[in-house]
Write a protein that holds these residues in place. Structure first.
Motif, PDB file in Angstrom:
ATOM      1  N   ARG A  34       0.830  -1.205   0.000  1.00 25.91           N
ATOM      2  CA  ARG A  34       0.000   0.000   0.000  1.00 25.91           C
ATOM      3  C   ARG A  34       0.867   1.258   0.000  1.00 25.91           C
ATOM      4  O   ARG A  34       1.848   1.341   0.731  1.00 25.91           O
ATOM      5  CB  ARG A  34      -0.919  -0.012   1.228  1.00 25.91           C
ATOM      6  CG  ARG A  34      -1.936  -1.145   1.221  1.00 25.91           C
ATOM      7  CD  ARG A  34      -2.582  -1.340   2.571  1.00 25.91           C
ATOM      8  NE  ARG A  34      -1.612  -1.823   3.560  1.00 25.91           N
ATOM      9  CZ  ARG A  34      -1.926  -2.184   4.806  1.00 25.91           C
ATOM     10  NH1 ARG A  34      -3.184  -2.109   5.215  1.00 25.91           N
ATOM     11  NH2 ARG A  34      -0.998  -2.601   5.642  1.00 25.91           N
ATOM     12  N   ILE A  35       0.470   2.231  -0.821  1.00 20.97           N
ATOM     13  CA  ILE A  35       1.196   3.493  -0.953  1.00 20.97           C
ATOM     14  C   ILE A  35       0.262   4.629  -0.571  1.00 20.97           C
ATOM     15  O   ILE A  35      -0.745   4.877  -1.242  1.00 20.97           O
ATOM     16  CB  ILE A  35       1.695   3.712  -2.397  1.00 20.97           C
ATOM     17  CG1 ILE A  35       2.514   2.512  -2.880  1.00 20.97           C
ATOM     18  CG2 ILE A  35       2.525   4.994  -2.479  1.00 20.97           C
ATOM     19  CD1 ILE A  35       2.878   2.581  -4.346  1.00 20.97           C
ATOM     20  N   SER A  48       1.320   8.540  -6.991  1.00 18.63           N
ATOM     21  CA  SER A  48       1.099   7.223  -6.389  1.00 18.63           C
ATOM     22  C   SER A  48       0.361   6.286  -7.327  1.00 18.63           C
ATOM     23  O   SER A  48       0.646   5.079  -7.354  1.00 18.63           O
ATOM     24  CB  SER A  48       0.333   7.363  -5.070  1.00 18.63           C
ATOM     25  OG  SER A  48      -0.997   7.794  -5.297  1.00 18.63           O
ATOM     26  N   SER A  52       2.038   2.864  -8.502  1.00 22.31           N
ATOM     27  CA  SER A  52       1.401   1.589  -8.171  1.00 22.31           C
ATOM     28  C   SER A  52       1.172   0.747  -9.422  1.00 22.31           C
ATOM     29  O   SER A  52       1.351  -0.482  -9.406  1.00 22.31           O
ATOM     30  CB  SER A  52       0.080   1.824  -7.428  1.00 22.31           C
ATOM     31  OG  SER A  52      -0.837   2.546  -8.234  1.00 22.31           O
ATOM     32  N   ALA A  77       0.624  -3.310  -6.018  1.00 20.62           N
ATOM     33  CA  ALA A  77       0.700  -2.053  -5.260  1.00 20.62           C
ATOM     34  C   ALA A  77      -0.636  -1.324  -5.392  1.00 20.62           C
ATOM     35  O   ALA A  77      -1.247  -1.315  -6.463  1.00 20.62           O
ATOM     36  CB  ALA A  77       1.830  -1.185  -5.781  1.00 20.62           C
ATOM     37  N   ALA A  79      -2.582   2.382  -4.493  1.00 21.14           N
ATOM     38  CA  ALA A  79      -2.515   3.778  -4.037  1.00 21.14           C
ATOM     39  C   ALA A  79      -3.729   4.089  -3.172  1.00 21.14           C
ATOM     40  O   ALA A  79      -4.849   3.716  -3.510  1.00 21.14           O
ATOM     41  CB  ALA A  79      -2.477   4.719  -5.232  1.00 21.14           C
ATOM     42  N   ASN A  88      -0.330  10.467   6.142  1.00 21.25           N
ATOM     43  CA  ASN A  88       0.309   9.270   5.600  1.00 21.25           C
ATOM     44  C   ASN A  88       1.276   8.644   6.600  1.00 21.25           C
ATOM     45  O   ASN A  88       1.304   7.424   6.788  1.00 21.25           O
ATOM     46  CB  ASN A  88       1.075   9.619   4.322  1.00 21.25           C
ATOM     47  CG  ASN A  88       0.174   9.747   3.121  1.00 21.25           C
ATOM     48  OD1 ASN A  88      -0.953   9.271   3.119  1.00 21.25           O
ATOM     49  ND2 ASN A  88       0.665  10.404   2.086  1.00 21.25           N
ATOM     50  N   SER A  99       4.057   1.978   2.820  1.00 21.97           N
ATOM     51  CA  SER A  99       4.901   3.073   2.341  1.00 21.97           C
ATOM     52  C   SER A  99       4.030   4.294   2.124  1.00 21.97           C
ATOM     53  O   SER A  99       2.806   4.229   2.202  1.00 21.97           O
ATOM     54  CB  SER A  99       5.586   2.685   1.026  1.00 21.97           C
ATOM     55  OG  SER A  99       4.637   2.594  -0.032  1.00 21.97           O
ATOM     56  N   TRP A 272       9.475   9.079  -1.380  1.00 15.23           N
ATOM     57  CA  TRP A 272       8.779   7.818  -1.169  1.00 15.23           C
ATOM     58  C   TRP A 272       9.476   7.127   0.000  1.00 15.23           C
ATOM     59  O   TRP A 272      10.672   6.835  -0.089  1.00 15.23           O
ATOM     60  CB  TRP A 272       8.852   6.984  -2.435  1.00 15.23           C
ATOM     61  CG  TRP A 272       7.980   5.758  -2.423  1.00 15.23           C
ATOM     62  CD1 TRP A 272       7.052   5.405  -1.482  1.00 15.23           C
ATOM     63  CD2 TRP A 272       7.963   4.726  -3.411  1.00 15.23           C
ATOM     64  NE1 TRP A 272       6.449   4.222  -1.820  1.00 15.23           N
ATOM     65  CE2 TRP A 272       6.987   3.777  -2.995  1.00 15.23           C
ATOM     66  CE3 TRP A 272       8.673   4.511  -4.591  1.00 15.23           C
ATOM     67  CZ2 TRP A 272       6.712   2.631  -3.738  1.00 15.23           C
ATOM     68  CZ3 TRP A 272       8.400   3.373  -5.329  1.00 15.23           C
ATOM     69  CH2 TRP A 272       7.426   2.451  -4.902  1.00 15.23           C
ATOM     70  N   VAL A 274       9.608   4.242   3.411  1.00 14.26           N
ATOM     71  CA  VAL A 274       9.226   2.946   3.970  1.00 14.26           C
ATOM     72  C   VAL A 274       9.914   2.811   5.324  1.00 14.26           C
ATOM     73  O   VAL A 274      10.711   3.661   5.713  1.00 14.26           O
ATOM     74  CB  VAL A 274       9.649   1.766   3.059  1.00 14.26           C
ATOM     75  CG1 VAL A 274       8.890   1.774   1.748  1.00 14.26           C
ATOM     76  CG2 VAL A 274      11.157   1.801   2.798  1.00 14.26           C
TER      77      VAL A 274
END
Length: 338
Positions: A34-35, A48, A52, A77, A79, A88, A99, A272, A274
């Motif tokens: 997941r973004i 995103s 993704s 992935a 978004a 976020n 992320s 970006w 993580v």
């Protein structure tokens, strides 16, 4: 509705994976990633969705060299639209995201436990994968307004961005560098679309927005009414440089928005991020897919006013530490010295 569609798609992918598990013997296992992004009208969301799509390669897909998707084998992935950078990162802390795309200043604050993260403490295991499209601060007022500088905003009705957004936090810092406290203003916490509509109706005197120029919400508003951008320069801008070493001088070029002259401001990268304990091989593969798959073409095709960044810009500098998987990719690609 959009959230329901995303949930339905995830359920469908899981069902397909379960039903075809035997048929896909030898395929890599299914991994969801997941973004977190921003509101659907902002640059972070456009980034995103392109990322993704570009890094995903569901089980059963054709290989890249056979006309298939050039993403990470087995990866799906997704978004997710949220209020912005701060929201976020809190979602990552709660385990709701693997992320997120966040502004560099917000990532810096989280890593050091400053600003909105002071009660949670320093998030020292936060790591960056890449720098993405730089974003600029916009301070928008009607062209006929008597507001000619940030200090003229005293007593005015201002949207500083939605709660949970990085725009809100940066806006308040910019106001403080101009000797303005929240009590000196009539603050509104609005997303770009509603804020633009309120400025058009005369319900706001100014709005703050951080995005990659041209920002669609401002470009659309400039077609409906005459606008100006307030400059950010001199001592207040130098104060920002001392607070955030990666903030840079920027100028929004005249003509970027209809009828608006060149305006001095600041810019910073979108990063970006993580957690450090995310699998190194996975992050190396994701980083490679980010720069070598169809991600840039997808973004450029769907966002004709913008250009996806060059990989040489994408190597993180002057920021929080890089994830070791990303470091390995950049070194092997010759973009970073061993």
């Amino acid at each position: 509705m959009k959230q329901s569609i995303r949930i339905a798609l995830l359920s469908l992918f899981m069902t397909i994976a379960g039903q075809t598990g035997q048929a896909l013997a030898g395929e890599p296992r299914l991994t969801f990633f997941r973004i977190g992004a921003g509101p659907t009208t902002e640059t972070l969301y456009a980034l995103s969705t392109a990322i993704s799509a570009g890094i995903s390669r569901p089980p059963g897909s054709l290989p890249c060299n056979e006309g298939g998707v050039c993403g990470v084998p087995g990866l799906i992935a997704v978004a997710q639209s949220r209020s912005g950078s701060i929201d976020n990162l809190f979602a990552m802390m709660r385990g709701e995201l693997e992320s997120a795309l966040v502004r560099a200043d917000v990532a810096f604050q989280a890593y050091h436990g400053g600003g909105p993260f002071k009660y949670e403490g320093a998030q020292e295991n936060l790591r960056v994968i890449a720098n993405l499209t730089p974003v600029s601060l916009h301070i928008v007022v009607p062209a006929g307004s008597d507001i000619n500088s940030v200090r003229d905003l005293r007593g005015k009705r201002i949207s500083v961005g939605a709660r949970g957004s990085g725009t809100r936090d940066l806006s308040l810092i910019v106001l403080r560098t101009n000797s303005l406290a929240p009590r000196d203003l009539s603050l509104r916490y609005m997303k770009p679309g509603p804020a633009s509509d309120a400025l058009y109706r005369g319900d706001l005197d100014a709005l703050f927005l951080v995005g990659a120029a041209p920002v669609d919400a401002i470009a659309d508003l400039a077609e409906r009414m005459e606008l100006r951008l307030l400059p950010l320069e001199g001592y207040p801008r130098r104060q920002l440089f001392s607070l955030f070493p990666f903030i840079e001088t920027d100028a929004i070029i005249g003509g970027t928005y209809e009828g608006i002259k060149e305006t001095q401001t600041v810019k910073m990268g979108v990063q970006w991020v993580v957690w450090q304990d995310t699998d190194e091989t996975l992050i190396e593969q994701i980083t490679q897919a980010l720069w070598q798959s169809d991600t840039s073409a997808l973004f450029n095709r769907n966002n004709p006013r913008h250009t996806f960044p060059d990989p040489r810009y994408g190597v993180p500098e002057k920021s929080i530490p890089m994830h070791p998987g990303a470091t390995r990719y950049y070194q092997q690609a010759g973009l970073l010295a061993p």
